[in-house]
Design a protein around this motif. Sequence first.
Motif, PDB file in Angstrom:
ATOM      1  N   ARG A  14      41.297  37.431  48.017  1.00  0.00           N
ATOM      2  CA  ARG A  14      42.541  37.575  47.268  1.00  0.00           C
ATOM      3  C   ARG A  14      43.726  37.332  48.213  1.00  0.00           C
ATOM      4  N   TRP A  15      44.596  36.391  47.829  1.00  0.00           N
ATOM      5  CA  TRP A  15      45.727  35.986  48.676  1.00  0.00           C
ATOM      6  C   TRP A  15      47.040  36.387  48.016  1.00  0.00           C
ATOM      7  N   ASP A  16      47.951  36.928  48.822  1.00  0.00           N
ATOM      8  CA  ASP A  16      49.267  37.349  48.335  1.00  0.00           C
ATOM      9  C   ASP A  16      50.274  37.054  49.449  1.00  0.00           C
ATOM     10  N   PRO A  17      51.273  36.205  49.219  1.00  0.00           N
ATOM     11  CA  PRO A  17      52.210  35.854  50.285  1.00  0.00           C
ATOM     12  C   PRO A  17      53.232  36.938  50.607  1.00  0.00           C
ATOM     13  N   SER A  78      47.653  39.422  56.977  1.00  0.00           N
ATOM     14  CA  SER A  78      47.960  40.436  55.964  1.00  0.00           C
ATOM     15  C   SER A  78      48.088  39.847  54.570  1.00  0.00           C
ATOM     16  N   SER A  79      48.214  38.521  54.465  1.00  0.00           N
ATOM     17  CA  SER A  79      48.257  37.883  53.141  1.00  0.00           C
ATOM     18  C   SER A  79      46.880  37.835  52.486  1.00  0.00           C
ATOM     19  N   LEU A  80      45.836  37.977  53.301  1.00  0.00           N
ATOM     20  CA  LEU A  80      44.463  37.961  52.790  1.00  0.00           C
ATOM     21  C   LEU A  80      44.112  39.400  52.436  1.00  0.00           C
ATOM     22  N   GLY A 115      42.438  32.932  59.165  1.00  0.00           N
ATOM     23  CA  GLY A 115      41.637  33.457  58.063  1.00  0.00           C
ATOM     24  C   GLY A 115      40.201  33.716  58.462  1.00  0.00           C
ATOM     25  N   VAL A 116      39.628  32.801  59.239  1.00  0.00           N
ATOM     26  CA  VAL A 116      38.238  32.974  59.675  1.00  0.00           C
ATOM     27  C   VAL A 116      38.107  34.160  60.627  1.00  0.00           C
ATOM     28  N   ARG A 117      39.092  34.344  61.490  1.00  0.00           N
ATOM     29  CA  ARG A 117      39.050  35.519  62.373  1.00  0.00           C
ATOM     30  C   ARG A 117      39.175  36.816  61.579  1.00  0.00           C
ATOM     31  N   ALA A 118      40.036  36.809  60.560  1.00  0.00           N
ATOM     32  CA  ALA A 118      40.242  38.014  59.754  1.00  0.00           C
ATOM     33  C   ALA A 118      39.048  38.312  58.854  1.00  0.00           C
TER      34      ALA A 118
END
Length: 198
Positions: A14-17, A78-80, A115-118
């Motif tokens: 889930r992505w939120d800018p 934090s957007s993820l 993103g991959v690290r998170a």
Amino acid sequence: MKAIVFDIGNVLIRWDPVPPFIPALGTETAVRDFLDRIDFDGRNLRADAGASFADLAAELDDASDRRTLGLYLKNFASSLVEPIEGSWALMSRLRDRGLQIHAITNWSAETWPIGVRAHPRLGDAFGTVIVSGEEKLLKPDPEIFRVFFTRSGLDPRDCLFIDDKPENCAAAESVGMQSVHFTDPEALEAALQRQGLL
């Protein structure tokens, strides 16, 4: 059917800018005003097509807006907001049925490694992953699907594509894939069961 091809944002993660800008701007209302003022959606799409966030920030007239947009990369994780665990569970079941798992995502080349690290599962889940920012091609351009076919060696008729945007599903169908428009994991499970894949 040999392969399931997932979109990632708002299908698996889930992505939120908004969250990346909260530390600088304080409230969701202030962030949304900022996002609207700078046309963040349009700029983010250009980043997904290969533009750098530094170049996108440099275009802004207001120095404060430039600094604020410059925080996006630093705070991107934090957007993820959260994994959509129901979708991941369905992916595991599909893999257990012997289906290949791949991905085509509109995602910036700069933010994909973050993103991959998170969410390390993103680095392990897919046989072939096509990142739009790396290819400088965006869904729903049919060409990004053709890149996928070339790289994966798959025939479009052997692939089911899952995406939360109807226009991307339509583009996949235009090149010969089947598709499911994602709304939530429960509806996806029902669609996969109707097709005999689960």
